[in-house]
Enzyme design. Structure first.
Site, mmCIF file in Angstrom:
data_model
loop_
_atom_site.group_PDB
_atom_site.id
_atom_site.type_symbol
_atom_site.label_atom_id
_atom_site.label_comp_id
_atom_site.label_asym_id
_atom_site.label_seq_id
_atom_site.Cartn_x
_atom_site.Cartn_y
_atom_site.Cartn_z
ATOM 1 N N GLY A 1 0.304 -8.410 -0.776
ATOM 2 C CA GLY A 1 -0.676 -8.148 0.354
ATOM 3 C C GLY A 1 -0.355 -8.686 1.617
ATOM 4 O O GLY A 1 -0.879 -8.053 2.641
ATOM 5 N N MET B 1 -8.402 -3.365 2.818
ATOM 6 C CA MET B 1 -7.359 -2.645 3.547
ATOM 7 C C MET B 1 -7.002 -1.272 2.923
ATOM 8 O O MET B 1 -6.861 -0.335 3.636
ATOM 9 C CB MET B 1 -6.255 -3.433 3.477
ATOM 10 C CG MET B 1 -6.281 -4.944 3.968
ATOM 11 S SD MET B 1 -6.638 -5.084 5.575
ATOM 12 C CE MET B 1 -5.195 -4.596 6.381
ATOM 13 N N PHE C 1 -4.694 -0.317 0.482
ATOM 14 C CA PHE C 1 -3.070 -0.129 0.275
ATOM 15 C C PHE C 1 -2.737 0.742 1.666
ATOM 16 O O PHE C 1 -1.792 1.629 1.458
ATOM 17 C CB PHE C 1 -3.122 0.719 -1.002
ATOM 18 C CG PHE C 1 -3.270 0.158 -2.140
ATOM 19 C CD1 PHE C 1 -3.544 -1.037 -2.486
ATOM 20 C CD2 PHE C 1 -3.237 1.078 -3.538
ATOM 21 C CE1 PHE C 1 -3.682 -1.757 -3.620
ATOM 22 C CE2 PHE C 1 -3.512 0.469 -4.674
ATOM 23 C CZ PHE C 1 -3.676 -1.185 -4.899
ATOM 24 N N SER D 1 -7.179 -3.616 -7.741
ATOM 25 C CA SER D 1 -7.763 -3.633 -6.282
ATOM 26 C C SER D 1 -9.303 -2.740 -6.237
ATOM 27 O O SER D 1 -9.130 -1.790 -6.898
ATOM 28 C CB SER D 1 -6.769 -2.733 -5.167
ATOM 29 O OG SER D 1 -7.340 -2.721 -3.982
ATOM 30 N N ASN E 1 -10.549 -1.603 -3.496
ATOM 31 C CA ASN E 1 -10.438 -0.781 -2.522
ATOM 32 C C ASN E 1 -9.860 0.417 -2.415
ATOM 33 O O ASN E 1 -9.892 1.257 -1.415
ATOM 34 C CB ASN E 1 -9.829 -1.699 -1.108
ATOM 35 C CG ASN E 1 -10.446 -3.028 -1.030
ATOM 36 O OD1 ASN E 1 -11.720 -2.997 -0.842
ATOM 37 N ND2 ASN E 1 -9.457 -4.122 -0.927
ATOM 38 N N LYS F 1 -1.459 -6.658 -12.938
ATOM 39 C CA LYS F 1 -2.299 -7.621 -11.976
ATOM 40 C C LYS F 1 -3.781 -7.127 -12.523
ATOM 41 O O LYS F 1 -4.114 -5.870 -12.152
ATOM 42 C CB LYS F 1 -2.055 -7.506 -10.832
ATOM 43 C CG LYS F 1 -2.853 -8.452 -9.851
ATOM 44 C CD LYS F 1 -2.295 -8.527 -8.244
ATOM 45 C CE LYS F 1 -2.978 -9.650 -7.567
ATOM 46 N NZ LYS F 1 -2.360 -10.139 -6.306
#
Length: 336
Positions: A63, A113, A115, A175, A177, A217
């Site tokens: 990141g 953000m 990606f 994530s 996002n 992850k």
């Protein structure tokens, strides 16, 4: 140490602007004789994990250097390993700005953000130019406009391209996002994805005559039952490691603080306890069958020790690095 002065100046700026400015300067020294400006001597404390030899257990979380632009400069600071990305098959701009917020009082960050990156092909060109002596992990994800049902194809495309250049591959399915991404952590969707990734890894191992481990992850926002199911899937599919954890959607520890209502994933100190709890529970479930890379709110030697006591073989820093500076790397490696 000079970092408190640097931090004071950078924290006057919008967080994303500060990041861009910092990276512009790091790019100027990365891979040049000027690298000495950021180099620090860090003790060697070798760790074997996922069949790889790490010169020390402290890594940079994904990141920060999404496109692998500053690998050498960051490596000069003493990281045992660096994880670049998250990168996607095609370039994408990410979510609308502003999308990064400092929760200064809590030493946390909120990001949405989405990606933002220049695509996997651009990353590979940057990796080819780097000379980092540690282990390089490459974190991969799916493009926002790829339907979740076809998401595994994006991971396979990225794996195909990065395999010759990666020390290990990190599969980002956590994530908050990218709409729908976290659904890949559950049930049949997870099993289907892991089976495809393992098949691709086997194919690439035979093609390139080298074995590149794969780590998944995961999110901190999982129930105990979900965590147990994920652990079971990782073991059944012979995944090489698990990175715990990504950012959280929970805001209970920052109520009333500036930006606490902003959408996105929360990292830094407010994530510290929850990520350690996930690592501990995961460790109980995995029983040493695959290693854990611990990440989430590590901003001190004590926090690093807690992650390792909970069951992490390696640790990663990001928000703590922003708030504490490069000295944190040396401090942890020296005293852990």
């Amino acid at each position: 140490m000079y970092y408190p002065l640097v931090r004071k100046a950078l924290f006057q700026l919008d967080p994303e602007r500060a990041h861009e400015l910092t990276f512009r300067q790091l790019k100027r020294v990365s891979g040049t004789p000027l690298e000495f400006l950021v180099r620090q001597s860090v003790p060697t404390k070798p760790v074997s994990c996922m069949g790889l030899s790490f010169k020390n257990p402290v890594g940079l979380a994904a990141g920060l250097d999404k496109d692998g632009e500053c690998i050498d400069a960051l490596g000069a600071m003493g990281f045992g390993f660096i994880e670049v990305g998250t990168v996607t098959p095609r370039p994408q701009v990410g979510n609308d700005k502003p999308r990064l917020f400092r929760i200064v009082e809590a030493e946390g960050l909120i990001n949405r953000m989405g990606f933002n990156n220049h695509g996997v092909d651009n990353l590979i060109e940057n990796v080819k130019k780097s000379h980092f002596g540690g282990i390089l992990g490459i974190n991969i994800g799916k493009n926002k406009d790829t339907p979740v049902e076809q998401g595994k194809e994006d991971y396979l495309i990225c794996m195909d391209k990065i395999y010759p250049y990666a020390g290990y591959i990190a599969i980002n399915i956590s994530s908050p996002n990218t709409p729908g991404l976290r659904s890949l952590q559950y049930g049949e969707a997870l099993d289907d994805l892991l089976a495809a990734i393992k098949d691709k890894q086997t194919e690439l191992h035979q093609r390139h005559h080298k074995y590149v481990p794969v780590a998944v992850k995961i999110a901190p926002d999982l129930t105990e039952e979900e965590l147990i199911q994920i652990a079971d899937s990782l073991v059944r599919h012979n995944i090489d490691g698990v990175i715990a954890t990504n950012t959280t959607l929970d805001r209970s520890l920052i109520q009333g603080l500036n930006y606490c209502e902003q959408a996105g994933g929360l990292s830094g100190r407010p994530l510290q306890l929850r990520s350690t709890e996930v690592i501990h529970r995961l460790s109980q479930e995995l029983k040493g069958r695959l290693p854990i890379i611990g990440v989430g709110g590590i901003d001190s030697v004590t926090a690093a020790r807690e992650k390792m006591a909970a069951g992490a073989s390696l640790i990663q820093i990001y928000s703590g690095f922003i708030f504490r500076g490069p000295g944190l790397i040396k401090n942890i490696v020296t005293h852990i």
